[in-house]
Design an enzyme around this catalytic site. Structure first.
Site, short mmCIF file in Angstrom:
data_model
loop_
_atom_site.label_atom_id
_atom_site.label_comp_id
_atom_site.label_asym_id
_atom_site.label_seq_id
_atom_site.Cartn_x
_atom_site.Cartn_y
_atom_site.Cartn_z
N LYS A 185 0.86 -1.19 0.00
CA LYS A 185 0.00 0.00 0.00
C LYS A 185 0.89 1.23 0.00
O LYS A 185 2.05 1.20 0.42
CB LYS A 185 -0.97 0.02 1.18
N THR A 196 1.79 6.03 4.63
CA THR A 196 2.83 5.05 4.87
C THR A 196 2.92 4.07 3.72
O THR A 196 1.92 3.69 3.13
CB THR A 196 2.52 4.28 6.16
N GLU A 279 -0.70 10.42 -5.75
CA GLU A 279 -1.73 11.46 -5.76
C GLU A 279 -1.37 12.54 -6.78
O GLU A 279 -0.27 13.07 -6.75
CB GLU A 279 -1.84 12.13 -4.38
N ASN A 402 -2.96 18.10 -1.21
CA ASN A 402 -2.13 18.29 -0.03
C ASN A 402 -2.33 19.62 0.67
O ASN A 402 -2.00 19.76 1.85
CB ASN A 402 -0.66 18.10 -0.40
N THR A 407 -7.10 15.10 7.17
CA THR A 407 -7.86 14.02 7.80
C THR A 407 -8.49 14.55 9.08
O THR A 407 -7.92 15.38 9.77
CB THR A 407 -6.94 12.86 8.16
#
Lengths: 407, 407
Positions: A185, A196, A279, A402, A407
């Site tokens: 991932k 991560t 991203e 970004n 979050t």
């Protein structure tokens, strides 16, 4: 949208291993039942294991526990327990306690000794780790353990990834067939709270831990350490390799070169999937550095080009800006002879031994940079070492995600 | 639009120096007469001089000639000749020839020996240097030499700068008054074809070249080397310091500490103007690193934070993302104790000795990051050394300019 990502064939089961997942609502109780976020990988026999971790000086609890376990039980690893949704990082002393409780919960559910369990956490940093929600669902993960559950695991470790990442390979060595299956991932260091990089590779090829550990380090240096979305590394980055072969009764391989090649290819495949899922990435660019004095130099030069915001924005703008690429090489800190450098894009020679090539035409360069996949080749003319780096471009979308996402 | 840039007071003339400019149409003949792009700074007496140059391994002709001149004539410098519009870089062997012709043309017009002339070029890379257009207009620059022409020079060295950058100071040492005037150009490493950083400082304070050179290196390390727009350096970056004092008959200063402080302040002011004019920069952020084991460590940590795309996009998004800042510290390569670090934004304590501060409230952090100017303080808890870095944010606008703009 990932760049040019072909559909993946189903991952292959690996003799000795069973995989299970559960939904805990780690990130938020509201997500309970909506997505799987807990993964248990269990081996029926003792595995020989190796691990490579983040080089960031901030190291989350799972990294510190993983190093400890590998130092004492690298030949008796029985399970990996992994959660998404919370990194268990930046939390001071409680982090270590929660990290241990995660391992203990996994060990209980798998029915093995906690000293033989590795862990990995990924998700938000600085938010208290919801160990109770994980403990409450660990047996659900254990109940779902089956040999063919790798795709579910690849999904359960996702955070911002737009697709689940895995790769499998089968190799024939000395008349025996062995399997490698890896899941990963990461979508670039999009957000340190969320991005991560994790990779778990399982194999039944019989290789001793003492051989596996340096091999995994070499392989990481030629795969996961050769990708760059924005040059940052996270507090939790972890790559684990588990081999069940010796536990299953196979004699250790006398020649591991074939296996190492297969492992390298598999890790490169996983690493490239991460770049393609970066991203805001709209282009997949390969940076090939040859003629370096050392492989480390080649990698440093390639990374310098790959992380330069000016180079990455030129990629985004389809601007064949050889000046930015050479300037990034010059900024890398590696000793170079500027009159020895040759630069090409795909098959087009742009700059040769210190001079713009007389036949180079800017419109031809632009046509290559307009593709969504191309290769930049740099021959440093200093030696025989080489390295390949994979990277993406830097787009509006990266800034949007970004600067505006939290979050 | 520059961030919070106050209007500048007129630059002060410096005893011994005269300045002239001309319009050559260096970048394109169509610009002839439309903007000044050639600058001549002439001293009536021999100057003691020092220079600090780019650390990029690609070094343009003017840098190479400048080093040579300072090696042999650091106590007899009589002029600086500078052009905007073409960097005379990336051109192979002709670059060296054209670089010499630029110096010779300046020397002729100033009526001094070419061995005593420094030069600087800034502009597009890889485009043949139009030496004839410069030669044709050099005497126009010489004809305009006057003592109070510094603002015109600050304009004539601009490329993508949105405003002309200068700073002056007067200091009193041992009962004598001395002047420092500096001009600079640069708006971040926006575009390697366009974004060289140049700085020229003139003073009548009497200081020997042997003292000036190490002083200028120290000063650069605390000023121009402490700014970061995107972390790249150009092929032509140059800082020159010329002192006319000894040539004017003053006895060399016995104590140069006061002068060095004034020079440092002046160079910091010029460097900050460059950050405020960074392409796409909407915020001016000061990164203060204290408690480092060495000044070099402090600078490395500060720069790592300042160049991280994740930190810079967090600034742009007014996101008080302490995790990204700490992760950048952890990625800097400097040996740190993660349990010793303390992080504040302005007066707000965010993270203390390895833990998020219990009183920290995210909305208070967000309020500070929403300002167009704020300070991030990092105490590493490892020693007594410190450094300050000035940087901007990374915005949509940066991508637009760098992905879509091409000279």
């Amino acid at each position: 949208m990932p760049v040019n990502q072909p559909e993946l064939s189903p991952p292959l089961p690996v003799p000795g291993f069973r995989v299970g997942t559960a939904s805990c609502g780690v990130k938020s109780p509201a997500l309970k039942g909506k997505r799987q976020d807990l993964t248990l990988i269990v081996s029926d026999v003792d595995c020989h294991a190796a691990g490579v971790f983040t080089r960031n000086r901030f190291r989350a609890a799972c990294v510190r526990w993983g190093e400890k376990t590998l130092a004492s039980h690298a030949e008796q690893v029985r399970a990996i327990v992994a959660n998404a949704g919370n990194a268990n990082a930046g939390l001071g002393e409680m982090e270590t306690v929660w990290g241990k409780q995660l391992i203990e919960a996994g060990a209980d559910a798998a029915g093995v000794d906690a000293a033989c369990v590795l862990s990995a956490s990924t998700g938000v940093i600085g938010t208290p780790f919801p160990i109770e929600r994980i403990q409450a669902n660990m047996f659900e993960a254990a109940d779902s353990l089956t040999a063919d559950n790798w795709e579910a695991a690849a999904n359960a470790i996702r955070t911002t990834d737009t697709f689940a990442k895995w790769s499998s390979a089968q190799i024939e060595i000395d008349g025996n067939s062995y399997t490698l299956t890896g899941i990963a991932k990461g979508s670039g260091m999009i957000h340190p709270n969320m991005a991560t990089m994790l990779g778990f590779v399982a194999t039944d090829a019989p290789i001793a831990a003492a051989v596996l550990q340096p091999m995994l380090k070499r392989v990481a240096n030629r795969s996961f350490n050769c990708i760059s979305v924005d040059g940052d590394t996270s507090t939790n980055d972890t790559l684990y390799l588990l081999s069940s072969g010796i536990g299953l009764g196979h004699a250790p391989l006398s020649d591991t070169a074939l296996f190492e090649q297969a492992l390298t290819n598999l890790c490169i495949e996983l690493a490239q999937q991460i770049v393609r899922d970066g991203e805001g990435v709209s282009k997949f660019v390969t940076i090939e550095v040859t003629g370096a004095a050392s492989e480390a130099d080649a990698r440093t030069v390639g990374r310098a080009v790959a992380v330069s915001p000016l180079v990455k924005t030129a990629f985004a703008g389809s601007d064949a800006n050889w000046g930015r690429i050479l300037s990034a090489v010059g900024n890398s800190g590696v000793a170079i002879d500027t009159n020895a450098i040759t630069l090409s894009a795909d098959d087009l020679l742009m700059f040769e031994k210190g001079n713009l090539h007389p036949d180079y035409r800017d419109d031809e360069g632009m046509a290559i940079f307009a593709n969504d996949e191309f290769t930049i080749s740099l021959d440093l003319g200093m030696g025989d070492a080489s390295a390949t780096i994979w990277t993406g471009d830097l787009t509006h979308e990266y800034i949007v995600i970004n600067a505006e996402y939290r979050t």
